[in-house]
Design a protein around this motif. Structure first.
Motif, PDB file in Angstrom:
ATOM      1  N   HIS A  54     -29.872   5.829  10.498  1.00 45.38           N
ATOM      2  CA  HIS A  54     -30.095   6.198   9.368  1.00 45.38           C
ATOM      3  C   HIS A  54     -29.433   6.946   8.371  1.00 45.38           C
ATOM      4  O   HIS A  54     -28.869   7.323   7.493  1.00 45.38           O
ATOM      5  CB  HIS A  54     -31.334   6.448   9.235  1.00 45.38           C
ATOM      6  N   GLY A  55     -28.728   8.251   8.721  1.00 46.95           N
ATOM      7  CA  GLY A  55     -27.948   9.029   8.773  1.00 46.95           C
ATOM      8  C   GLY A  55     -26.661   9.015   8.155  1.00 46.95           C
ATOM      9  O   GLY A  55     -25.940   8.914   7.233  1.00 46.95           O
ATOM     10  N   PHE A  56     -26.156   7.973   9.421  1.00 45.54           N
ATOM     11  CA  PHE A  56     -24.786   7.279   8.867  1.00 45.54           C
ATOM     12  C   PHE A  56     -24.704   6.309   7.608  1.00 45.54           C
ATOM     13  O   PHE A  56     -23.721   5.721   7.459  1.00 45.54           O
ATOM     14  CB  PHE A  56     -24.575   6.554  10.783  1.00 45.54           C
ATOM     15  N   ARG A  57     -25.864   5.495   8.243  1.00 36.95           N
ATOM     16  CA  ARG A  57     -25.519   4.319   6.849  1.00 36.95           C
ATOM     17  C   ARG A  57     -25.986   5.496   5.889  1.00 36.95           C
ATOM     18  O   ARG A  57     -25.115   4.222   4.379  1.00 36.95           O
ATOM     19  CB  ARG A  57     -26.357   3.475   7.397  1.00 36.95           C
ATOM     20  N   LEU A  58     -26.651   6.646   5.424  1.00 39.87           N
ATOM     21  CA  LEU A  58     -26.796   6.887   4.452  1.00 39.87           C
ATOM     22  C   LEU A  58     -25.340   7.675   3.634  1.00 39.87           C
ATOM     23  O   LEU A  58     -25.177   6.906   3.096  1.00 39.87           O
ATOM     24  CB  LEU A  58     -27.585   7.689   4.792  1.00 39.87           C
ATOM     25  N   ASP A  59     -24.907   7.879   4.575  1.00 40.22           N
ATOM     26  CA  ASP A  59     -22.740   8.387   4.409  1.00 40.22           C
ATOM     27  C   ASP A  59     -22.601   7.295   4.083  1.00 40.22           C
ATOM     28  O   ASP A  59     -21.658   6.942   2.832  1.00 40.22           O
ATOM     29  CB  ASP A  59     -22.536   8.729   5.905  1.00 40.22           C
ATOM     30  N   VAL A  60     -23.107   5.691   4.253  1.00 35.39           N
ATOM     31  CA  VAL A  60     -21.957   4.795   4.572  1.00 35.39           C
ATOM     32  C   VAL A  60     -21.871   4.107   2.417  1.00 35.39           C
ATOM     33  O   VAL A  60     -21.090   3.862   1.933  1.00 35.39           O
ATOM     34  CB  VAL A  60     -22.117   3.295   5.128  1.00 35.39           C
ATOM     35  N   ALA A  61     -24.070   4.164   2.463  1.00 35.70           N
ATOM     36  CA  ALA A  61     -24.117   3.705   1.534  1.00 35.70           C
ATOM     37  C   ALA A  61     -23.151   4.515  -0.016  1.00 35.70           C
ATOM     38  O   ALA A  61     -23.275   4.427  -1.282  1.00 35.70           O
ATOM     39  CB  ALA A  61     -25.426   3.776   0.984  1.00 35.70           C
ATOM     40  N   LYS A  62     -24.130   5.605   0.149  1.00 33.68           N
ATOM     41  CA  LYS A  62     -22.957   6.630  -1.127  1.00 33.68           C
ATOM     42  C   LYS A  62     -21.721   6.640  -0.510  1.00 33.68           C
ATOM     43  O   LYS A  62     -21.080   6.547  -2.187  1.00 33.68           O
ATOM     44  CB  LYS A  62     -23.736   8.957  -0.057  1.00 33.68           C
ATOM     45  N   ALA A  63     -20.951   6.236   0.099  1.00 35.34           N
ATOM     46  CA  ALA A  63     -19.150   6.300  -0.044  1.00 35.34           C
ATOM     47  C   ALA A  63     -19.404   4.642  -0.886  1.00 35.34           C
ATOM     48  O   ALA A  63     -18.256   4.849  -1.452  1.00 35.34           O
ATOM     49  CB  ALA A  63     -18.459   6.485   1.622  1.00 35.34           C
ATOM     50  N   ALA A  64     -19.832   3.550  -0.467  1.00 37.19           N
ATOM     51  CA  ALA A  64     -19.714   2.753  -1.315  1.00 37.19           C
ATOM     52  C   ALA A  64     -20.227   2.376  -2.836  1.00 37.19           C
ATOM     53  O   ALA A  64     -19.884   1.813  -3.625  1.00 37.19           O
ATOM     54  CB  ALA A  64     -20.666   1.403  -0.714  1.00 37.19           C
ATOM     55  N   VAL A  65     -21.078   3.552  -3.029  1.00 40.99           N
ATOM     56  CA  VAL A  65     -21.185   3.924  -4.452  1.00 40.99           C
ATOM     57  C   VAL A  65     -20.539   3.899  -5.371  1.00 40.99           C
ATOM     58  O   VAL A  65     -20.530   4.233  -6.618  1.00 40.99           O
ATOM     59  CB  VAL A  65     -23.096   4.747  -4.805  1.00 40.99           C
ATOM     60  N   GLN A  66     -19.349   4.707  -4.822  1.00 44.59           N
ATOM     61  CA  GLN A  66     -18.444   5.604  -5.277  1.00 44.59           C
ATOM     62  C   GLN A  66     -17.389   4.488  -5.906  1.00 44.59           C
ATOM     63  O   GLN A  66     -15.955   4.782  -6.670  1.00 44.59           O
ATOM     64  CB  GLN A  66     -17.493   6.518  -4.839  1.00 44.59           C
ATOM     65  N   ARG A  67     -17.317   3.703  -5.492  1.00 41.36           N
ATOM     66  CA  ARG A  67     -15.755   2.740  -5.551  1.00 41.36           C
ATOM     67  C   ARG A  67     -16.618   1.958  -6.628  1.00 41.36           C
ATOM     68  O   ARG A  67     -17.779   0.728  -7.137  1.00 41.36           O
ATOM     69  CB  ARG A  67     -16.265   1.142  -4.496  1.00 41.36           C
ATOM     70  N   LYS A  68     -15.350   1.187  -7.340  1.00 45.33           N
ATOM     71  CA  LYS A  68     -15.104   1.082  -8.782  1.00 45.33           C
ATOM     72  C   LYS A  68     -14.685  -0.068  -9.315  1.00 45.33           C
ATOM     73  O   LYS A  68     -14.631  -0.775 -10.567  1.00 45.33           O
ATOM     74  CB  LYS A  68     -15.595   1.998  -9.753  1.00 45.33           C
ATOM     75  N   GLY A  69     -13.401   0.092  -8.250  1.00 44.97           N
ATOM     76  CA  GLY A  69     -12.979  -1.267  -8.612  1.00 44.97           C
ATOM     77  C   GLY A  69     -11.190  -0.581  -9.050  1.00 44.97           C
ATOM     78  O   GLY A  69     -10.697  -1.357  -9.364  1.00 44.97           O
ATOM     79  N   SER A  70     -10.678   1.060  -8.892  1.00 45.71           N
ATOM     80  CA  SER A  70     -10.025   1.295  -8.988  1.00 45.71           C
ATOM     81  C   SER A  70      -8.917   2.103  -7.950  1.00 45.71           C
ATOM     82  O   SER A  70      -9.223   1.956  -7.212  1.00 45.71           O
ATOM     83  CB  SER A  70     -10.416   2.660  -9.528  1.00 45.71           C
ATOM     84  N   VAL A  71      -8.258   2.121  -7.862  1.00 45.73           N
ATOM     85  CA  VAL A  71      -6.977   2.531  -6.553  1.00 45.73           C
ATOM     86  C   VAL A  71      -7.383   4.240  -6.781  1.00 45.73           C
ATOM     87  O   VAL A  71      -7.038   4.321  -5.435  1.00 45.73           O
ATOM     88  CB  VAL A  71      -5.513   2.987  -7.768  1.00 45.73           C
ATOM     89  N   ASP A  72      -8.377   4.858  -6.980  1.00 44.04           N
ATOM     90  CA  ASP A  72      -8.657   6.266  -6.723  1.00 44.04           C
ATOM     91  C   ASP A  72     -10.085   5.770  -5.875  1.00 44.04           C
ATOM     92  O   ASP A  72     -11.127   6.902  -5.551  1.00 44.04           O
ATOM     93  CB  ASP A  72      -8.951   6.899  -7.680  1.00 44.04           C
ATOM     94  N   ASP A  73     -10.589   4.973  -5.883  1.00 43.41           N
ATOM     95  CA  ASP A  73     -11.995   4.268  -5.019  1.00 43.41           C
ATOM     96  C   ASP A  73     -11.505   5.028  -2.894  1.00 43.41           C
ATOM     97  O   ASP A  73     -10.432   5.011  -3.099  1.00 43.41           O
ATOM     98  CB  ASP A  73     -11.978   2.614  -5.168  1.00 43.41           C
TER      99      ASP A  73
END
Length: 553
Positions: free
Chosen positions: A237-256
């Motif tokens: 669960h902890g790993f998937r929580l980190d995965v999800a939090k990193a995914a939330v930051q992706r907006k489609g820009s070069v800084d993702d």
């Protein structure tokens, strides 16, 4: 939603499923797939829901004053949570269909099927309903309770059975246990229960200590260690929580930020809603995509670390090349890792050569032969009940398909009818001085025959399993299932455009409700199965005589 930071709340399924699916859910740059659930998969969902409803109906029918059913609150999340909290505050012994408060800090949300109050305290144990077996006849020991006295304090020890320890089930219980801890309603001891369908008329609750070290897992320092369901859950669960939090930051820009996980082909992909926008997009040469499910995620990752990421690269290697310190260390917790790797190399070679099957070098096949040969195949329902016995009799002067099928009959009656027919054939063969063998593909027919009627009745010493002969003589890219071997090796085709065990279960359900076309389709499918078995047997004998190389229709 695109302009907001999405709150990450993972349900009880996340920890036991692919982390890339969690990434896809929270990464808005991943296209949303158009999901169309197959009839076979939908049937599995329906069976699970129907079994849960049946268990709840039996429980409610006990006229138990200490039970509350909260499923009617499911239309409103917050009313649902409030109703569950009130029931726990009042100390209701059995809560069906509740919903626990979200845990924003821990990233959890969830609806346990059942909450059971401990007898001598205010806390609760989580329980889930699963439409599969929870008992194991090969083991002894374990605690169970029944619906009329479900609390852990009423548990009795098993003497003639043991418990099945399914990691996904226990991870889900661990999820709900952590949620109970956060809201302060956990029981004194960290136990959870699974209600399985071993005896549907009087369901049992199998109890599990969530702190007991049960599951062999990878350890960087020790190679392999056993960990408890709670330890496994906290990690996953902890790993998937980190995965999800990193995914939330992706907006489609070069800084993702880069995703924490990349697509890796595995068996789960075959039924995953994200496959079309995930592993299906991998290059054709990708090892895990091309050999989806041949190895586990950790095995594919270990190969990538060794510089093996394509089918061509693996096909050029031997197992001895790769079974080095690095690979062995990263896969130390896995059983049969060497044989699995060798099979994956064979699959890669076949994929490279655009082949499905190949005859093993210097193969010799000594397949038994008889004057009268019978190919036997059974069909069984999702609840493990055999509803059809089909047989193809072949001899010099006879060839006929015989079926024993009646949607209204119980499985023992059908088995006895098939057995009586077999006895008549055996008696006639003996009177004529003719030999007889019964062929089947894999252990299912023999196993169910023993289960339903006694081994002595079936005369199992005259039965021959074709599968070991196939495995000993044929390399396969997609396994040694009857349909793969019969089609790609013996050149046999089924009349039905979409044959399969799950499909046949749907046809059976339709036949039970009077659909004559479904019944006919089911019988034709079964007849093709036994004819395919005959085709494989003839093909194997051809190989033994120096002919019969695999065909690629």
């Amino acid at each position: 939603m695109r302009g907001e930071t999405r709150l990450v709340l993972l349900g009880g399924y996340a920890a036991k499923t692919c982390p890339r699916a969690t990434h896809n859910e929270y990464d808005i740059t991943v296209p949303r797939p158009e999901v169309e659930v197959s009839p076979e998969l939908q049937r599995l969902f329906d069976l699970g829901r129907d079994f849960e409803n049946d268990v709840f109906a039996q429980w409610i029918g006990l006229d138990n004053d200490g039970l509350v059913d909260l499923r009617d609150y499911d239309h409103d999340k917050y009313e649902h949570i409030d109703a569950t909290l009130r029931a726990m505050e009042y100390g209701v012994p059995v809560i069906l269909g509740g919903r626990l408060p979200d845990d924003p800090d821990g990233g959890r949300t969830g609806k346990p099927d059942i909450l059971l109050r401990e007898t001598d305290g205010p806390g609760y144990h989580p329980a889930d309903v699963k439409a599969h077996f929870v008992l194991d006849k090969r083991e002894t020991g374990g605690l169970v309770t029944c619906l009329h006295a479900p609390a852990l304090a009423n548990a009795t020890a098993l003497s003639d059975h043991g418990l099945r320890y399914r990691e996904p089930d226990l991870l889900q219980l661990a999820h709900f246990w952590r949620m109970l801890e956060v809201c302060g309603y956990q029981a004194e001891s960290p136990y959870g229960a699974i209600c399985g369908n071993d005896q549907s008329e009087d369901p049992l609750l199998a109890w599990y200590d969530l702190t007991e070290p049960l599951f062999r897992t990878f350890s960087r320092s020790q190679g392999a260690v056993k960990r408890s369901a709670l330890e496994r859950y906290d990690h996953e669960h902890g790993f998937r929580l980190d995965v999800a939090k990193a995914a939330v930051q992706r907006k489609g820009s070069v800084d993702d930020p880069e995703p924490l996980v990349v697509p890796i082909g595995q068996q789960e992909c075959d039924e995953c809603v994200w496959a079309s926008v995930c592993v299906d997009m991998l290059p054709a040469s990708d090892l895990s995509g091309g050999l989806r499910g041949a190895l586990s995620v950790r095995e594919y990752a270990a190969l990538r670390d060794a510089g093996i990421g394509t089918i061509e690269q693996l096909a050029a290697k031997s197992a001895e090349d790769l079974l080095t310190d690095g690979y062995l260390q990263d896969t130390a917790h896995l059983t049969r890792r060497a044989s699995r790797l060798r099979q994956a190399i064979i699959s890669a070679q076949l994929a490279r050569d655009d082949a499905v099957l190949r005859v093993k070098p210097e193969t010799t096949i000594d397949l038994p032969k008889a004057d009268i040969e019978i190919d036997l195949d059974i069909e069984w329902s999702a609840d493990n009940q055999v509803y059809l016995w089909g047989a193809l009799l072949t001899s010099e002067d006879d060839s006929r398909y015989v079926s024993f099928f009646d949607p209204a009959a119980v499985e023992a009656d059908l088995a006895r009818r098939c057995l009586a027919w077999l006895r008549d054939i055996v008696t006639s063969a003996r009177e004529q001085g003719r030999s007889l063998l019964v062929f089947h593909y894999s252990h299912a027919e023999r196993t169910h025959a023993r289960r339903i009627l006694s081994e002595e009745d079936w005369i199992l010493d005259s039965w021959v399993d074709l599968l070991p002969y196939v495995r000993d003589s044929i390399d396969s890219r997609y396994g040694h299932g009857l349909k793969v071997v019969a089609y790609h090796g013996a050149g046999f085709s089924w009349r039905d455009e979409d044959p399969g065990g799950r499909q046949s279960q749907i046809w059976y359900e339709q036949a039970v409700h009077g659909d004559a076309a479904a019944a006919a389709r089911l019988l034709a499918y079964n007849e093709d199965d036994v004819r395919a078995s005959l085709a494989v047997r003839r093909w194997l004998r051809g190989i033994g005589q120096g002919s019969g190389n695999p065909d690629q229709p």
